[in-house]
Design a protein around this motif. Structure first.
Motif, mmCIF file in Angstrom:
data_model
loop_
_atom_site.group_PDB
_atom_site.id
_atom_site.type_symbol
_atom_site.label_atom_id
_atom_site.label_comp_id
_atom_site.label_asym_id
_atom_site.label_seq_id
_atom_site.Cartn_x
_atom_site.Cartn_y
_atom_site.Cartn_z
ATOM 1 N N VAL A 128 0.835 -1.204 0.000
ATOM 2 C CA VAL A 128 0.000 0.000 0.000
ATOM 3 C C VAL A 128 0.868 1.251 0.000
ATOM 4 O O VAL A 128 0.675 2.180 -0.797
ATOM 5 C CB VAL A 128 -0.945 -0.010 1.216
ATOM 6 C CG1 VAL A 128 -1.693 1.313 1.316
ATOM 7 C CG2 VAL A 128 -1.931 -1.166 1.124
ATOM 8 N N HIS A 129 1.843 1.283 0.890
ATOM 9 C CA HIS A 129 2.694 2.468 1.011
ATOM 10 C C HIS A 129 3.585 2.647 -0.213
ATOM 11 O O HIS A 129 3.877 3.788 -0.614
ATOM 12 C CB HIS A 129 3.536 2.377 2.278
ATOM 13 C CG HIS A 129 2.711 2.367 3.535
ATOM 14 N ND1 HIS A 129 3.229 2.018 4.769
ATOM 15 C CD2 HIS A 129 1.395 2.642 3.751
ATOM 16 C CE1 HIS A 129 2.263 2.090 5.677
ATOM 17 N NE2 HIS A 129 1.144 2.468 5.082
ATOM 18 N N ALA A 130 4.028 1.524 -0.817
ATOM 19 C CA ALA A 130 4.857 1.628 -2.020
ATOM 20 C C ALA A 130 4.084 2.243 -3.181
ATOM 21 O O ALA A 130 4.671 2.832 -4.093
ATOM 22 C CB ALA A 130 5.381 0.243 -2.415
ATOM 23 N N ALA A 131 2.750 2.113 -3.162
ATOM 24 C CA ALA A 131 1.915 2.722 -4.196
ATOM 25 C C ALA A 131 1.614 4.183 -3.886
ATOM 26 O O ALA A 131 0.846 4.830 -4.606
ATOM 27 C CB ALA A 131 0.610 1.937 -4.331
ATOM 28 N N GLY A 132 2.196 4.714 -2.808
ATOM 29 C CA GLY A 132 1.977 6.102 -2.442
ATOM 30 C C GLY A 132 0.687 6.350 -1.701
ATOM 31 O O GLY A 132 0.177 7.475 -1.688
ATOM 32 N N LEU A 133 0.138 5.300 -1.044
ATOM 33 C CA LEU A 133 -1.139 5.412 -0.360
ATOM 34 C C LEU A 133 -0.992 5.177 1.128
ATOM 35 O O LEU A 133 -0.011 4.596 1.595
ATOM 36 C CB LEU A 133 -2.142 4.396 -0.927
ATOM 37 C CG LEU A 133 -2.441 4.461 -2.422
ATOM 38 C CD1 LEU A 133 -3.430 3.373 -2.790
ATOM 39 C CD2 LEU A 133 -2.977 5.827 -2.792
ATOM 40 N N VAL A 134 -2.007 5.627 1.859
ATOM 41 C CA VAL A 134 -2.174 5.305 3.271
ATOM 42 C C VAL A 134 -3.550 4.664 3.394
ATOM 43 O O VAL A 134 -4.534 5.203 2.868
ATOM 44 C CB VAL A 134 -2.096 6.567 4.155
ATOM 45 C CG1 VAL A 134 -2.225 6.187 5.627
ATOM 46 C CG2 VAL A 134 -0.798 7.316 3.897
ATOM 47 N N HIS A 135 -3.632 3.529 4.077
ATOM 48 C CA HIS A 135 -4.925 2.835 4.158
ATOM 49 C C HIS A 135 -5.926 3.622 4.986
ATOM 50 O O HIS A 135 -7.060 3.837 4.590
ATOM 51 C CB HIS A 135 -4.743 1.432 4.744
ATOM 52 C CG HIS A 135 -5.975 0.593 4.688
ATOM 53 N ND1 HIS A 135 -7.010 0.731 5.581
ATOM 54 C CD2 HIS A 135 -6.352 -0.396 3.842
ATOM 55 C CE1 HIS A 135 -7.967 -0.133 5.289
ATOM 56 N NE2 HIS A 135 -7.591 -0.830 4.231
ATOM 57 N N ARG A 136 -5.548 4.029 6.192
ATOM 58 C CA ARG A 136 -6.325 4.882 7.099
ATOM 59 C C ARG A 136 -7.538 4.209 7.741
ATOM 60 O O ARG A 136 -8.263 4.872 8.473
ATOM 61 C CB ARG A 136 -6.785 6.165 6.394
ATOM 62 C CG ARG A 136 -5.665 7.093 6.028
ATOM 63 C CD ARG A 136 -6.110 8.526 6.043
ATOM 64 N NE ARG A 136 -7.332 8.742 5.280
ATOM 65 C CZ ARG A 136 -8.067 9.852 5.360
ATOM 66 N NH1 ARG A 136 -7.709 10.827 6.169
ATOM 67 N NH2 ARG A 136 -9.155 9.987 4.646
ATOM 68 N N ASP A 137 -7.780 2.930 7.477
ATOM 69 C CA ASP A 137 -8.887 2.277 8.178
ATOM 70 C C ASP A 137 -8.530 0.831 8.511
ATOM 71 O O ASP A 137 -9.349 -0.074 8.363
ATOM 72 C CB ASP A 137 -10.174 2.329 7.358
ATOM 73 C CG ASP A 137 -11.421 2.113 8.236
ATOM 74 O OD1 ASP A 137 -11.314 2.288 9.472
ATOM 75 O OD2 ASP A 137 -12.475 1.771 7.697
ATOM 76 N N LEU A 138 -7.312 0.638 8.966
ATOM 77 C CA LEU A 138 -6.893 -0.685 9.420
ATOM 78 C C LEU A 138 -7.529 -0.956 10.785
ATOM 79 O O LEU A 138 -7.298 -0.229 11.742
ATOM 80 C CB LEU A 138 -5.362 -0.737 9.520
ATOM 81 C CG LEU A 138 -4.749 -2.031 10.074
ATOM 82 C CD1 LEU A 138 -5.199 -3.240 9.281
ATOM 83 C CD2 LEU A 138 -3.228 -1.922 10.071
ATOM 84 N N LYS A 139 -8.359 -1.992 10.840
ATOM 85 C CA LYS A 139 -9.080 -2.352 12.064
ATOM 86 C C LYS A 139 -9.428 -3.840 11.987
ATOM 87 O O LYS A 139 -9.316 -4.451 10.914
ATOM 88 C CB LYS A 139 -10.352 -1.514 12.197
ATOM 89 C CG LYS A 139 -11.315 -1.675 11.025
ATOM 90 C CD LYS A 139 -12.520 -0.757 11.165
ATOM 91 C CE LYS A 139 -13.468 -0.891 9.968
ATOM 92 N NZ LYS A 139 -14.636 0.014 10.079
ATOM 93 N N PRO A 140 -9.852 -4.463 13.085
ATOM 94 C CA PRO A 140 -10.139 -5.903 13.069
ATOM 95 C C PRO A 140 -11.185 -6.314 12.037
ATOM 96 O O PRO A 140 -11.102 -7.416 11.485
ATOM 97 C CB PRO A 140 -10.618 -6.178 14.498
ATOM 98 C CG PRO A 140 -9.918 -5.148 15.329
ATOM 99 C CD PRO A 140 -9.875 -3.922 14.465
ATOM 100 N N ASN A 141 -12.162 -5.455 11.753
ATOM 101 C CA ASN A 141 -13.180 -5.795 10.755
ATOM 102 C C ASN A 141 -12.619 -5.848 9.341
ATOM 103 O O ASN A 141 -13.201 -6.499 8.470
ATOM 104 C CB ASN A 141 -14.325 -4.782 10.789
ATOM 105 C CG ASN A 141 -15.266 -5.021 11.949
ATOM 106 O OD1 ASN A 141 -15.137 -6.006 12.658
ATOM 107 N ND2 ASN A 141 -16.206 -4.111 12.145
ATOM 108 N N ASN A 142 -11.511 -5.163 9.103
ATOM 109 C CA ASN A 142 -10.927 -5.097 7.769
ATOM 110 C C ASN A 142 -9.737 -6.029 7.601
ATOM 111 O O ASN A 142 -8.991 -5.907 6.627
ATOM 112 C CB ASN A 142 -10.509 -3.664 7.439
ATOM 113 C CG ASN A 142 -11.693 -2.794 7.103
ATOM 114 O OD1 ASN A 142 -12.780 -3.299 6.822
ATOM 115 N ND2 ASN A 142 -11.509 -1.480 7.139
ATOM 116 N N VAL A 143 -9.559 -6.945 8.524
ATOM 117 C CA VAL A 143 -8.526 -7.982 8.421
ATOM 118 C C VAL A 143 -9.241 -9.330 8.326
ATOM 119 O O VAL A 143 -9.958 -9.715 9.247
ATOM 120 C CB VAL A 143 -7.574 -7.967 9.627
ATOM 121 C CG1 VAL A 143 -6.590 -9.126 9.544
ATOM 122 C CG2 VAL A 143 -6.830 -6.638 9.707
#
Length: 707
Positions: A128-143
């Motif tokens: 994600v970061h290598a593509a120049g992005l920040v996820h910003r919603d990393l949480k247990p529901n999204n794993v």
């Protein structure tokens, strides 16, 4: 998964929706299939947002950003239409459990599993970061926890690291308790905000509670600015120290992803054992449920809607080869529905021991006659086999058992019949009032149980003389099910419940019993080979002395489904891989990965493995691990033991004879209704035919049609 309501669409953008997976603040997520039958996840935006032009602008932008990301541990965006009514976005479907529901149902992950989880999420975030992005919603529901590891989903509020956030006044850019303090203060979020969220996710996984507690959203949101996280439930010092540093209020004090990776393991174990067995069990059931919904779909979907205004994905820093798209079936857009399959086990404890030993017969429904064969959906299926003989029988016919030149067939209406394997002529017949549900054979004795549903008590298990059909003995007990009796030499193994029981073939008395796992009462599966017995269950594979039941070794492959023995190798189909073990010691030699899928049947011959992967049959070169061919069978197929480089495959709709080295389909039988599973032996394929009997099919290439 939840059933549809009147408000749920059934088709969207060419994708056929099957069930509702969940619902969030932005929209609902559905399980769906594309035009080729591949499962996907479709996110449909809530109607109230569809009229908001600012929201549509954000959604269009965020879909573009998400489409730039592709790599391991990430659910790739497949298609999107921000201009549709309502807007929607489609990603790859990951069959598994959200970390939140897995922990809520089964408790905290042990420290080794947390380290592997951390490593897998780090690899995904690096992409994600290598593509120049920040996820910003990393949480247990999204794993999502899957057989092959953790997957990161939902780029609903991902943004470019060099852009300002696009949010409405009062909107929360994330989930309370997982939002970095600097984001709460209105500062620009960079990769360090994802590190904070990673620490919070690991804290939740390690202690089964949120590090900043629960309560009103405004209260939970303020805690990272004012209080330290609760990490008292993390017992391993090294893991606790890393999580604590990730949750530092000052982003400058947080470690980078590369530094955190020092205590992690990015890949799950080769055996698939990376999280507790209870969670793997839940993952397997979720995958089975999704597969069942896919099989039950009434028709192929039309071609999916192309992505709107999405750029081609940029090459990521880390990539894995994408699975080749499934070739279109020869079926028309309205194939017949799949038949009822008694062989497919219910949603109970037996769901993960689908296959028993070689030669075990299981009941499957289906009927066709040679005069009315036709292709899938009415099209020509290609070369058809030559019938050597046909013996008529009434009722449901069990998959035949072939031994010592005799074909044994059980019928629900007519009983058991012994036929000459070469000519099909009847040798003897035993009428039965209740019919025979299945048959298995060893050392001149034929074993069967009365028809009935698994779980019924006081169902007789019979032993008869295979040469004459005369009764030898009968014992009663719980119905063993269709795949839970295996005969080998002078013992009969009952594996429908743990402990495994071995009965003396001369009188039916228990000679020994073996407990595979004291914590489970689930069914087991057994594969005899020479003087040993390979027993598979939720806790792994055990090698027992076949005569005494004494254990020789155990390996911790989780949730194995099938075993094949070839030379000194033991091939075990399980979560995400086929593992190759030394059959004498149980030591892992290597494994062949299948991603997040679950191979459930395997046969081996020479340097070729044939493996069932969902609805497909896949060839694997054992020397290189390459998969040179793949054949779509529509339903979950079953493989007959390989012989002479050939393997017979049946899925209830059709039977194929495949040349294993090349994947060439030598012939295919696609009748009006279903067929039983095939038995390949002595260059003949034998099949049971519901309300029609037993047929022997030649394995030779069919003659060319006359011009």
């Amino acid at each position: 998964m939840k059933e549809f309501t009147d408000q749920d669409p059934r088709v969207l953008g060419g994708f056929r929706l099957l069930a509702r997976l969940g619902e969030g603040g932005m929209g609902r997520v559905y399980l769906a299939v594309d035009g080729q039958g591949e499962r996907v996840a479709v996110k449909v935006v809530h109607p109230e947002y569809a009229t908001d032009q600012e929201f549509r602008r954000r959604f269009r932008r965020e879909a573009r950003l998400a489409a730039r990301v592709a790599g391991p541990g990430l659910a790739r965006v497949v298609a999107a239409d921000p201009d549709a009514e309502p807007p929607w976005l489609v990603t790859e479907y990951v069959p598994g459990l959200a970390l939140s529901e897995a922990v809520d149902a089964h408790g905290a992950l042990p420290a080794p599993a947390c380290r592997r989880l951390a490593g897998q999420l780090i690899e995904a975030l690096k992409t994600v970061h290598a593509a120049g992005l920040v996820h910003r919603d990393l949480k247990p529901n999204n794993v999502i926890l899957a057989a092959d590891g953790a997957h990161l989903i939902d780029f609903g509020i991902a943004r470019s690291a060099d852009e300002s956030a696009i949010t409405h006044t009062g909107q929360t850019p994330g989930t309370p308790g997982y939002i970095a303090p600097e984001v709460l203060l209105g500062k620009t979020a960079d990769a360090r905000a994802d590190v904070f969220a990673l620490g919070a996710v690991l804290a939740f996984a390690a202690q089964a509670r949120h590090p900043y507690g629960t309560g009103p959203a405004a209260v939970v949101m303020a805690r990272p600015l004012a209080t330290d996280p609760d990490l008292s439930g993390i017992t391993e010092p090294e893991l606790k120290g890393v999580v604590q540093r990730c949750l530092a209020q000052d982003p400058a004090h947080r470690p980078g992803l590369a530094e955190i990776a020092g205590i992690t393991e990015a890949r799950p174990a080769a055996t698939g054992f990376w999280i507790p067995a209870t969670m793997l069990d839940g993952i397997g059931r979720r995958a089975e449920e999704a597969a069942e919904l896919t099989r039950m779909r009434p028709a192929r979907s039309p071609s999916p809607h192309p992505p709107t205004a999405l750029p081609a994905p940029q090459p990521p820093t880390v990539t894995t080869p994408a699975r080749k798209p499934r070739k279109p079936s020869t079926a028309t857009s309205t194939p017949r529905p799949a038949p009822s399959r008694k062989l497919r086990l219910p949603h109970g404890s037996a769901a993960f021991t689908r296959r028993g030993a070689l030669g075990l017969a299981a009941l499957a429904t289906g009927a066709w006659v040679i005069g009315r064969m036709k292709g899938l959906g009415g099209e020509d299926p290609g070369p058809r086999p030559r019938a050597l003989w046909h013996h008529a029988m009434k009722g449901e016919v069990a998959t035949p058992v072939v031994a010592d030149g005799v074909v044994y067939a059980g019928s629900s209406k007519r009983g058991i019949t012994a036929l000459d394997a070469r000519t099909g002529r009847q040798r003897w017949h035993v009428p039965l009032r209740t019919g025979a549900a299945w048959l298995t054979h060893a050392e001149g004795t034929l074993y069967f149980s009365d028809s009935g549903e698994p779980g019924i008590n006081d169902v007789p298990l019979h032993a008869i003389d295979a040469r004459t059909g005369r009764a030898r003995w009968t014992v009663s007990g719980p119905h063993p099910g269709y795949e839970a009796v295996t005969a080998h030499r002078d013992l009969v193994y009952l594996s429908h419940m743990d402990p495994l029981r071995a009965l003396d073939s001369s009188n039916g008395k228990v000679r020994w019993a073996y407990r595979h796992d004291p914590d489970y009462q689930d069914s087991l599966s057994v594969t005899p080979y020479g003087d040993v017995l390979y027993v598979t269950g939720k806790q792994g594979v055990d090698c027992l002395d076949a005569a005494s039941g004494r254990r020789r070794w155990r390996t911790d492959i989780q949730m194995p489904r099938d075993i094949a023995v070839s030379g000194g190798a033991l091939y075990v189909a399980g979560f995400g891989a086929v593992s190759v073990l030394d059959r004498r010691t149980g030591k892992l030699r290597r494994s062949y990965g299948f991603g997040s899928n679950w191979p459930f049947d395997v046969v081996a011959s020479g340097r070729t493995l044939c493996v069932t992967d969902n609805d497909d049959v896949v060839g694997v070169d054992v020397a290189t691990g390459e998969k040179p061919w793949r054949i779509d069978m529509r339903n979950f197929p079953d493989l007959s033991a390989m012989e002479g480089g050939l393997v017979a495959v049946g899925d209830g709709d059709q039977i194929c004879l495949i040349e294993a080295a090349s994947g060439t389909v030598r012939w295919r039988l696609a009748p009006d209704t279903a067929v039983s599973y095939p038995v390949l032996t002595d260059s003949v394929v034998y099949v049971g035919v519901d309300d029609d009997g037993v047929m022997a099919l030649d394995t030779a290439k069919p003659p060319e049609p006359s011009s």
